[in-house]
Design a protein around this motif. Sequence first.
Motif, PDB file in Angstrom:
ATOM      1  N   GLY A   9       0.813  -1.214   0.000  1.00  0.00           N
ATOM      2  CA  GLY A   9       0.000   0.000   0.000  1.00  0.00           C
ATOM      3  C   GLY A   9       0.843   1.259   0.000  1.00  0.00           C
ATOM      4  N   VAL A  10       1.867   1.301   0.837  1.00  0.00           N
ATOM      5  CA  VAL A  10       2.749   2.470   0.896  1.00  0.00           C
ATOM      6  C   VAL A  10       3.499   2.644  -0.418  1.00  0.00           C
ATOM      7  N   ALA A  11       3.943   1.553  -1.017  1.00  0.00           N
ATOM      8  CA  ALA A  11       4.652   1.640  -2.301  1.00  0.00           C
ATOM      9  C   ALA A  11       3.736   2.184  -3.396  1.00  0.00           C
ATOM     10  N   GLY A  12       2.468   1.779  -3.389  1.00  0.00           N
ATOM     11  CA  GLY A  12       1.519   2.300  -4.374  1.00  0.00           C
ATOM     12  C   GLY A  12       1.271   3.786  -4.212  1.00  0.00           C
ATOM     13  N   VAL A  13       1.151   4.238  -2.971  1.00  0.00           N
ATOM     14  CA  VAL A  13       0.937   5.675  -2.707  1.00  0.00           C
ATOM     15  C   VAL A  13       2.177   6.467  -3.115  1.00  0.00           C
ATOM     16  N   GLN A  14       3.349   5.965  -2.797  1.00  0.00           N
ATOM     17  CA  GLN A  14       4.586   6.666  -3.156  1.00  0.00           C
ATOM     18  C   GLN A  14       4.757   6.745  -4.666  1.00  0.00           C
TER      19      GLN A  14
END
Length: 150
Positions: free
Chosen positions: A40-45
């Motif tokens: 999830g964090v990688a997608g947002v970044q």
Amino acid sequence: MSERLRCRVGAFHADTGSSLVEFVMLAVLVLIPVIYFILGVAGVQAAAYASVGASDQAAKMYVGGGEDLVPGVRAARSQAAATAALQDFGIAPTQTQISMSCPKGSCDEDGDLVTFTVVVRVPVPLIPDMGSWRSTLVTVSSTSTQVQAG
């Protein structure tokens, strides 16, 4: 006393191998949410970087297009630059909305401000879209403004 000691030693031998099973179960229960969080964090970044790059490139392509280009060609080149920047980060065109605005109404005069806004919808990891329903974790947007110079 020796019989009591034998009972305790026997109890220890009855639990052999259970620590391995407990470790594997706890590792699975802890690792799955951590990996999901990292996805999830990688997608947002990726969406944040992609939206900044796409809006900046679209604005630069519009104002740097040259005087001989008509506004429709400039807008198409800007759209293509933004789409290419988004695709570099694995962002699908269906996840994005690209808009252009000019505060004074015209984007073709010297000194006019040209603003591009890119909005990226980040889907929830591993949850597919069903029909018209779209799973959205967060929406990221970026705006870039350039001055038209003839």
